[in-house]
Design a protein around this motif. Structure first.
Motif, mmCIF file in Angstrom:
data_model
loop_
_atom_site.group_PDB
_atom_site.id
_atom_site.type_symbol
_atom_site.label_atom_id
_atom_site.label_comp_id
_atom_site.label_asym_id
_atom_site.label_seq_id
_atom_site.Cartn_x
_atom_site.Cartn_y
_atom_site.Cartn_z
ATOM 1 N N GLU A 1 15.010 -0.040 0.224
ATOM 2 C CA GLU A 1 15.292 0.295 1.620
ATOM 3 C C GLU A 1 14.490 1.521 2.057
ATOM 4 O O GLU A 1 13.916 1.550 3.153
ATOM 5 C CB GLU A 1 16.789 0.566 1.788
ATOM 6 N N LEU A 2 14.461 2.529 1.205
ATOM 7 C CA LEU A 2 13.734 3.747 1.545
ATOM 8 C C LEU A 2 12.226 3.494 1.592
ATOM 9 O O LEU A 2 11.527 4.034 2.453
ATOM 10 C CB LEU A 2 14.057 4.846 0.530
ATOM 11 N N LEU A 3 11.735 2.660 0.702
ATOM 12 C CA LEU A 3 10.313 2.313 0.711
ATOM 13 C C LEU A 3 9.929 1.652 2.031
ATOM 14 O O LEU A 3 8.841 1.894 2.570
ATOM 15 C CB LEU A 3 10.017 1.384 -0.469
ATOM 16 N N GLY A 4 10.836 0.837 2.562
ATOM 17 C CA GLY A 4 10.568 0.147 3.816
ATOM 18 C C GLY A 4 10.493 1.057 5.025
ATOM 19 O O GLY A 4 9.926 0.676 6.057
ATOM 20 N N THR A 5 11.044 2.276 4.919
ATOM 21 C CA THR A 5 11.009 3.199 6.058
ATOM 22 C C THR A 5 9.654 3.886 6.229
ATOM 23 O O THR A 5 9.427 4.545 7.246
ATOM 24 C CB THR A 5 12.099 4.285 5.924
ATOM 25 N N LEU A 6 8.764 3.732 5.261
ATOM 26 C CA LEU A 6 7.474 4.414 5.344
ATOM 27 C C LEU A 6 6.594 3.868 6.464
ATOM 28 O O LEU A 6 5.637 4.536 6.882
ATOM 29 C CB LEU A 6 6.731 4.299 4.003
ATOM 30 N N LYS B 1 2.501 1.505 4.445
ATOM 31 C CA LYS B 1 3.230 0.328 3.969
ATOM 32 C C LYS B 1 3.647 0.605 2.534
ATOM 33 O O LYS B 1 2.809 0.804 1.653
ATOM 34 C CB LYS B 1 2.376 -0.937 4.019
ATOM 35 N N GLY B 2 4.961 0.645 2.301
ATOM 36 C CA GLY B 2 5.445 0.820 0.943
ATOM 37 C C GLY B 2 5.124 -0.403 0.103
ATOM 38 O O GLY B 2 5.403 -1.528 0.505
ATOM 39 N N MET B 3 4.540 -0.171 -1.064
ATOM 40 C CA MET B 3 4.111 -1.277 -1.908
ATOM 41 C C MET B 3 4.999 -1.487 -3.130
ATOM 42 O O MET B 3 5.215 -2.620 -3.557
ATOM 43 C CB MET B 3 2.671 -1.047 -2.377
ATOM 44 N N GLY B 4 5.485 -0.393 -3.713
ATOM 45 C CA GLY B 4 6.258 -0.567 -4.927
ATOM 46 C C GLY B 4 6.793 0.751 -5.462
ATOM 47 O O GLY B 4 6.477 1.832 -4.963
ATOM 48 N N GLY C 1 10.334 9.385 -10.096
ATOM 49 C CA GLY C 1 9.813 8.098 -9.662
ATOM 50 C C GLY C 1 8.754 8.290 -8.601
ATOM 51 O O GLY C 1 8.666 9.354 -7.973
ATOM 52 N N TYR C 2 7.942 7.274 -8.434
ATOM 53 C CA TYR C 2 6.815 7.349 -7.514
ATOM 54 C C TYR C 2 6.878 6.204 -6.516
ATOM 55 O O TYR C 2 7.121 5.051 -6.888
ATOM 56 C CB TYR C 2 5.494 7.275 -8.288
ATOM 57 N N GLY C 3 6.666 6.537 -5.247
ATOM 58 C CA GLY C 3 6.619 5.527 -4.206
ATOM 59 C C GLY C 3 5.178 5.194 -3.876
ATOM 60 O O GLY C 3 4.465 6.020 -3.294
ATOM 61 N N VAL C 4 4.736 4.015 -4.259
ATOM 62 C CA VAL C 4 3.345 3.621 -4.029
ATOM 63 C C VAL C 4 3.212 3.105 -2.597
ATOM 64 O O VAL C 4 3.978 2.240 -2.164
ATOM 65 C CB VAL C 4 2.889 2.538 -5.024
ATOM 66 N N ALA C 5 2.233 3.647 -1.871
ATOM 67 C CA ALA C 5 2.066 3.272 -0.459
ATOM 68 C C ALA C 5 0.596 3.168 -0.111
ATOM 69 O O ALA C 5 -0.251 3.852 -0.694
ATOM 70 C CB ALA C 5 2.742 4.294 0.453
ATOM 71 N N ILE C 6 0.303 2.309 0.851
ATOM 72 C CA ILE C 6 -1.068 2.102 1.327
ATOM 73 C C ILE C 6 -1.114 2.410 2.824
ATOM 74 O O ILE C 6 -0.125 2.207 3.545
ATOM 75 C CB ILE C 6 -1.528 0.651 1.056
ATOM 76 N N ASN C 7 -2.246 2.914 3.273
ATOM 77 C CA ASN C 7 -2.439 3.144 4.701
ATOM 78 C C ASN C 7 -2.229 1.831 5.454
ATOM 79 O O ASN C 7 -2.827 0.812 5.110
ATOM 80 C CB ASN C 7 -3.848 3.689 4.939
#
Length: 328
Positions: free
Chosen positions: A129-134, A140-143, A237-243
């Motif tokens: 859920e938190l990844l989706g808020t990026l 864009k939260g990837m993993g 933990g790490y939140g992987v995100a892409i532009n």
């Protein structure tokens, strides 16, 4: 024989098709920046992810990995990827808290009873859920990639009582609740970039650290600390995100390759992290670090200081803390 207009146009058309086909065969390159050494679990996961992207795209999409903050300083990673200076990042999730305070749930000192409990929460519905808020900040939260539990280290001995931190400069990554935890014990929280921690300890600029055991061991902190205490101050933990703009411009095939590669990387990382925690602890001990466990009485003393911090968190974080506690 002079070329006719029709033959010229045919040749031009052929050339354009050939050029287009050549461009289609060229690899698209995405730059992934992170601060960890290649030997650390995040560094190894990033390389595994890059290999899988290449495999699933048949080499038409490549992820170029820049470890040890060699491309972007740690503190600038999030803003750099938002601006498009780098394509992908994998920061400690606490670096997202300026954009969404809810991430702080994973940095409440002693909220989680074990590394596994925290890892499963981060990888579960709450973390997703938190990844989706990026997306609100152009990402864009990837993993989710795991690290390990956050232990407390001192240069001279394992801290078993809160007063062991009194008056000492303790390095943290950016985290308001962890800073409160250090102050509650009488310590002085200090912000130092991860690549500079070793030198800071060596030169006496800092006297202790709160960090993941799986980061401390491959970073050779055993050369500059003598003691550590095994208590879950946070769940790394790490939140992987892409532009997001970069993502939107990728072809459907390349998006699919990234998603498949990330799914594989998440599983590989989780499995490796469980074993890596034990291996990292062993590496510290084998190199002279005393690794202590708290007695029930000592743990209760730490919790007495730490649990009031939960009630001082923003309302959204308090709700998530209750959500975590309800599942125990």
């Amino acid at each position: 024989m002079k070329p006719t207009r029709s033959s010229f146009l045919a040749a031009l058309a052929f050339g354009l098709v050939a050029a287009g086909a050549a461009r289609a065969q060229e690899s698209v390159v995405l730059k992934l920046s992170h601060e960890a050494p290649e030997t650390q679990i995040k560094g190894r996961t990033a390389l595994y992810f890059a290999e899988k992207v290449k495999e699933y795209s048949n080499g038409t999409l490549r992820v170029e990995v820049f470890p040890s903050a060699s491309l972007i300083p740690t503190k600038d990673e999030v803003r750099a990827v938002i601006r498009g200076q780098v394509d992908i990042i994998a920061p400690q999730t606490s670096y997202y808290t300026p954009f969404n305070a809810a991430w702080d749930v994973f940095y409440q000192p002693l909220l989680f009873n074990s590394a596994k409990e925290g890892m499963d929460t981060l990888a579960g519905d709450l973390g997703r859920e938190l990844l989706g808020t990026l997306d609100k900040v152009g990402l864009k939260g990837m993993g989710i990639w795991h690290d390990g539990p956050g232990y407390v280290y001192l240069k001279d001995k394992p801290p078993t009582k809160p007063e062991d931190l009194k008056g000492r400069k303790i390095r943290l990554f950016p985290s308001a609740p962890l800073e409160e935890g250090v102050r509650a014990a009488g310590g002085i929280p200090v912000s130092v970039p991860a690549p500079d921690v070793y030198l800071g300890l060596q030169q006496g600029m800092i006297e202790g650290v709160i960090s993941a055991v799986t980061f401390a061991a491959p970073s050779r902190w055993y050369e500059v600390v003598k003691g550590a205490t095994r208590m879950t101050m946070f769940v790394g933990g790490y939140g992987v995100a892409i532009n997001k703009n970069r993502w939107d411009k990728l072809s459907p095939e390349h998006k699919d390759a990234l998603q498949r590669a990330m799914k594989d990387a998440e599983k590989w990382n989780y499995d490796q992290s469980v074993d890596n925690i034990a291996a990292s602890e062993k590496l510290l001990v084998d190199n002279g670090v005393t690794l202590a466990d708290l007695s029930a009485e000592e743990l209760a003393e730490w919790r007495t200081l730490m649990t009031p911090i939960y009630e001082r968190q923003p309302a959204e974080v308090r709700e998530l803390i209750k959500r975590v506690q309800s599942k125990k």
